[in-house]
Motif scaffolding. Structure first.
Motif, short mmCIF file in Angstrom:
data_model
loop_
_atom_site.label_atom_id
_atom_site.label_comp_id
_atom_site.label_asym_id
_atom_site.label_seq_id
_atom_site.Cartn_x
_atom_site.Cartn_y
_atom_site.Cartn_z
N GLY A 3 30.26 -30.28 16.14
CA GLY A 3 31.18 -28.19 16.22
C GLY A 3 31.88 -29.07 17.50
N SER A 4 32.08 -29.76 18.04
CA SER A 4 32.76 -29.54 18.93
C SER A 4 34.31 -29.60 18.77
CB SER A 4 33.34 -31.01 20.21
OG SER A 4 31.80 -30.85 20.49
N PHE A 5 35.65 -29.28 18.72
CA PHE A 5 36.36 -29.62 18.82
C PHE A 5 38.33 -29.99 19.82
CE2 PHE A 5 41.08 -28.16 17.62
CZ PHE A 5 41.22 -27.61 16.26
N VAL A 6 38.45 -30.77 19.89
CA VAL A 6 39.43 -31.79 20.38
C VAL A 6 41.06 -31.70 20.16
CG1 VAL A 6 40.65 -33.78 21.40
CG2 VAL A 6 37.34 -33.51 20.79
N LYS A 7 41.42 -30.80 20.76
CA LYS A 7 43.36 -30.64 20.36
C LYS A 7 44.55 -31.31 21.42
CE LYS A 7 44.47 -26.07 21.01
NZ LYS A 7 45.04 -24.69 20.76
N ILE A 8 44.98 -31.77 20.80
CA ILE A 8 45.88 -32.60 21.02
C ILE A 8 47.15 -32.29 21.19
CG2 ILE A 8 46.63 -35.02 21.97
CD1 ILE A 8 44.35 -35.94 21.04
N LYS A 9 48.03 -32.30 22.27
CA LYS A 9 49.24 -31.47 22.25
C LYS A 9 50.73 -32.34 22.60
CE LYS A 9 48.66 -26.77 21.88
NZ LYS A 9 49.57 -25.15 21.94
N GLY A 10 51.40 -32.64 22.14
CA GLY A 10 52.61 -33.61 22.73
C GLY A 10 53.98 -34.04 21.99
N MET A 21 37.88 -32.42 14.41
CA MET A 21 37.32 -30.86 14.57
C MET A 21 35.93 -31.99 14.37
SD MET A 21 35.68 -27.59 12.43
CE MET A 21 37.83 -27.57 12.81
N VAL A 22 34.85 -32.10 14.54
CA VAL A 22 33.73 -33.04 14.90
C VAL A 22 32.40 -31.93 14.02
CG1 VAL A 22 31.30 -34.63 15.99
CG2 VAL A 22 33.52 -33.89 17.32
N LEU A 23 32.20 -32.53 12.69
CA LEU A 23 31.72 -32.07 11.67
C LEU A 23 30.30 -32.91 11.10
CD1 LEU A 23 34.32 -30.99 8.95
CD2 LEU A 23 33.35 -29.60 10.66
N SER A 24 29.19 -31.93 10.67
CA SER A 24 28.06 -33.01 10.73
C SER A 24 27.09 -34.08 10.09
CB SER A 24 27.08 -32.41 10.01
OG SER A 24 27.23 -31.64 8.75
#
Length: 138
Positions: free
Chosen positions: A17-24, A94-97
């Protein structure tokens, strides 16, 4: 907007359920073979297992993998390249199951099945030839 120092390291917890967003933005022209690397480590050390390794060779391909007990698994490689020369990007993971889902500029591009428990991730590192403007973990 202030840039974030690269390499960027943050201690995290990444349950399903976690989400990592990286902008660059790539830090140089694609003709100079720049890269972007994102690693999800299972400990707070650089040499720990890597549950998810995401590496962009901006001029050619994307490689995904994992590393367990010092041994790399089988690479998952894609030549589908949504990153554009000199253009800012927004990379979402996105971390899915059952897998990691990778979204670039709002479009889903890649998936990578879990080889190590995503709940074991304790550190994220972002580096190589990029200028980072934000890294958000939610």
């Amino acid at each position: 907007m202030a840039l974030i120092p690269v390499p960027y390291t943050k201690y995290v917890s990444l349950p399903v359920g976690s989400f990592v967003k990286i902008k660059g933005t790539p830090a140089m022209s694609f003709s100079m073979n720049p890269q972007l690397q994102v690693d999800f480590h299972t400990e707070h050390e650089d040499d720990s297992d890597i549950a998810f390794h995401f590496r962009v060779y901006f001029n050619s391909c994307v490689v995904m993998n994992s590393c367990q007990c010092g041994s790399w698994g089988e690479e998952v490689k894609s030549t589908d390249m949504p990153f554009k020369n000199g253009q800012p990007f927004e990379l979402g993971i996105m971390v899915l199951s059952k897998e990691y889902q990778v979204i670039v500029n709002g479009c889903q591009y890649y998936t990578f099945p879990h080889r190590l428990d995503p709940g074991s991730v304790k550190m994220i590192q972002v580096g190589r030839d990029v200028s980072l403007t934000s890294v958000i973990i939610a």
